[in-house]
Motif scaffolding. Structure first.
Motif, PDB file in Angstrom:
ATOM      1  N   HIS A 165       0.822  -1.215   0.000  1.00 12.90           N
ATOM      2  CA  HIS A 165       0.000   0.000   0.000  1.00 12.90           C
ATOM      3  C   HIS A 165       0.853   1.262   0.000  1.00 12.90           C
ATOM      4  O   HIS A 165       0.462   2.286  -0.557  1.00 12.90           O
ATOM      5  CB  HIS A 165      -0.960  -0.040   1.184  1.00 12.90           C
ATOM      6  CG  HIS A 165      -1.894  -1.210   1.113  1.00 12.90           C
ATOM      7  ND1 HIS A 165      -1.560  -2.451   1.625  1.00 12.90           N
ATOM      8  CD2 HIS A 165      -3.115  -1.341   0.544  1.00 12.90           C
ATOM      9  CE1 HIS A 165      -2.558  -3.288   1.390  1.00 12.90           C
ATOM     10  NE2 HIS A 165      -3.505  -2.644   0.748  1.00 12.90           N
ATOM     11  N   GLU A 170      -2.614   2.527  -3.125  1.00  8.39           N
ATOM     12  CA  GLU A 170      -3.989   2.031  -3.113  1.00  8.39           C
ATOM     13  C   GLU A 170      -4.515   1.907  -1.691  1.00  8.39           C
ATOM     14  O   GLU A 170      -3.753   1.765  -0.739  1.00  8.39           O
ATOM     15  CB  GLU A 170      -4.056   0.674  -3.829  1.00  8.39           C
ATOM     16  CG  GLU A 170      -3.693   0.756  -5.297  1.00  8.39           C
ATOM     17  CD  GLU A 170      -3.605  -0.602  -5.960  1.00  8.39           C
ATOM     18  OE1 GLU A 170      -3.276  -0.636  -7.162  1.00  8.39           O
ATOM     19  OE2 GLU A 170      -3.851  -1.628  -5.294  1.00  8.39           O
ATOM     20  N   GLU A 175      -7.391  -3.134  -3.489  1.00  7.99           N
ATOM     21  CA  GLU A 175      -6.140  -3.514  -4.145  1.00  7.99           C
ATOM     22  C   GLU A 175      -6.404  -4.011  -5.580  1.00  7.99           C
ATOM     23  O   GLU A 175      -7.311  -4.810  -5.822  1.00  7.99           O
ATOM     24  CB  GLU A 175      -5.448  -4.629  -3.348  1.00  7.99           C
ATOM     25  CG  GLU A 175      -5.023  -4.201  -1.953  1.00  7.99           C
ATOM     26  CD  GLU A 175      -6.075  -4.409  -0.890  1.00  7.99           C
ATOM     27  OE1 GLU A 175      -5.774  -4.181   0.297  1.00  7.99           O
ATOM     28  OE2 GLU A 175      -7.217  -4.801  -1.270  1.00  7.99           O
ATOM     29  N   SER A 176      -5.599  -3.536  -6.509  1.00 10.63           N
ATOM     30  CA  SER A 176      -5.738  -3.950  -7.906  1.00 10.63           C
ATOM     31  C   SER A 176      -5.063  -5.284  -8.182  1.00 10.63           C
ATOM     32  O   SER A 176      -5.350  -5.941  -9.193  1.00 10.63           O
ATOM     33  CB  SER A 176      -5.154  -2.880  -8.837  1.00 10.63           C
ATOM     34  OG  SER A 176      -3.759  -2.694  -8.578  1.00 10.63           O
TER      35      SER A 176
END
Length: 226
Positions: A165, A170, A175-176
């Motif tokens: 992070h 993000e 979270e991608s």
């Protein structure tokens, strides 16, 4: 220095060839079998667990590394390692499932943070905490001490930050990149593996891709360089 966490989904000895080339200094491995301390050439292997083919292992290059005497095996599964001026607390959080081993045990990350709090803040200031926490802010419920928000806040209070992070910017729960694929299905993806650092400068972070790792495990590894 490179640090990796990976839930190998059993049979670490057979799968080690796939991660050996990353040449990591520290490996935090979940769902692995109990092996001898000198099983892997050039590395020391430490293990904790209640099931011999499915516990938590920490693999480290440094010959001076050892399990800290403060270890509490009733915290399932958390393993404190002292290595020169670095402290490592590896994790495979059993959460509510730990009750099957008795009423005197806990698998909650928040309980491990509370127990090891002094160990994490005293002595060496350089620390790594991480592994498969089996948790995310998306599952937080009111009045649950083991909520991920509580876990993250407690770690922040001790000076730890999530490497993912910090570098991605993000938000937790948004979270991608996923680390876990339930039943190995790509749409059923979650971010539940973490590496937190204290007093270490994180240079880079990589999360393994689904297509590269799904034949080996339902988790993808996370690797940071500090």
């Amino acid at each position: 220095m490179k640090i990796m966490t990976w839930n190998c989904n059993l049979n670490l000895a057979k799968k080690y060839q796939y991660i050996e080339s990353f040449d990591t200094d520290i490996l935090i491995i979940q769902e692995c079998e109990k092996l001898k301390e000198d099983y892997f050439s050039g590395r020391k292997f430490f293990w904790t667990g209640r099931i011999e083919n499915k516990g938590l292992g920490v693999l480290i290059k440094n010959d001076s590394a050892s399990i800290d005497p403060s270890v509490d095996h009733n915290l399932i599964n958390f393993l404190p390692i002292q290595s020169d001026d670095l402290r490592i607390l590896g994790a495979w959080a059993y959460n509510h499932r730990a009750i099957k081993f008795g009423n005197d045990v806990s698998g909650n990350t928040i309980d491990a943070i509370k127990y090891y709090r002094d160990w994490l803040v005293k002595g060496s200031s350089r620390c790594i905490f991480g592994g498969d926490l089996n948790n995310s802010i998306i599952w937080d419920k009111r009045n649950n001490d083991n909520n991920f928000q509580n876990i993250n806040s407690s770690l922040n209070d001790l000076g730890f930050e999530s490497a993912y992070h910090l570098l991605s910017g993000e938000k937790f729960g948004q979270e991608s990149e996923a680390t876990f694929y339930h039943t190995k299905k790509e749409p059923k993806k979650y971010h539940i593996d973490y590496l937190y650092t204290k007093s270490l400068d994180v240079k880079s972070l990589t999360v393994g891709k689904y297509q590269d790792w799904i034949k080996l495990s339902d988790h993808c590894p996370m690797i940071i360089e500090v």
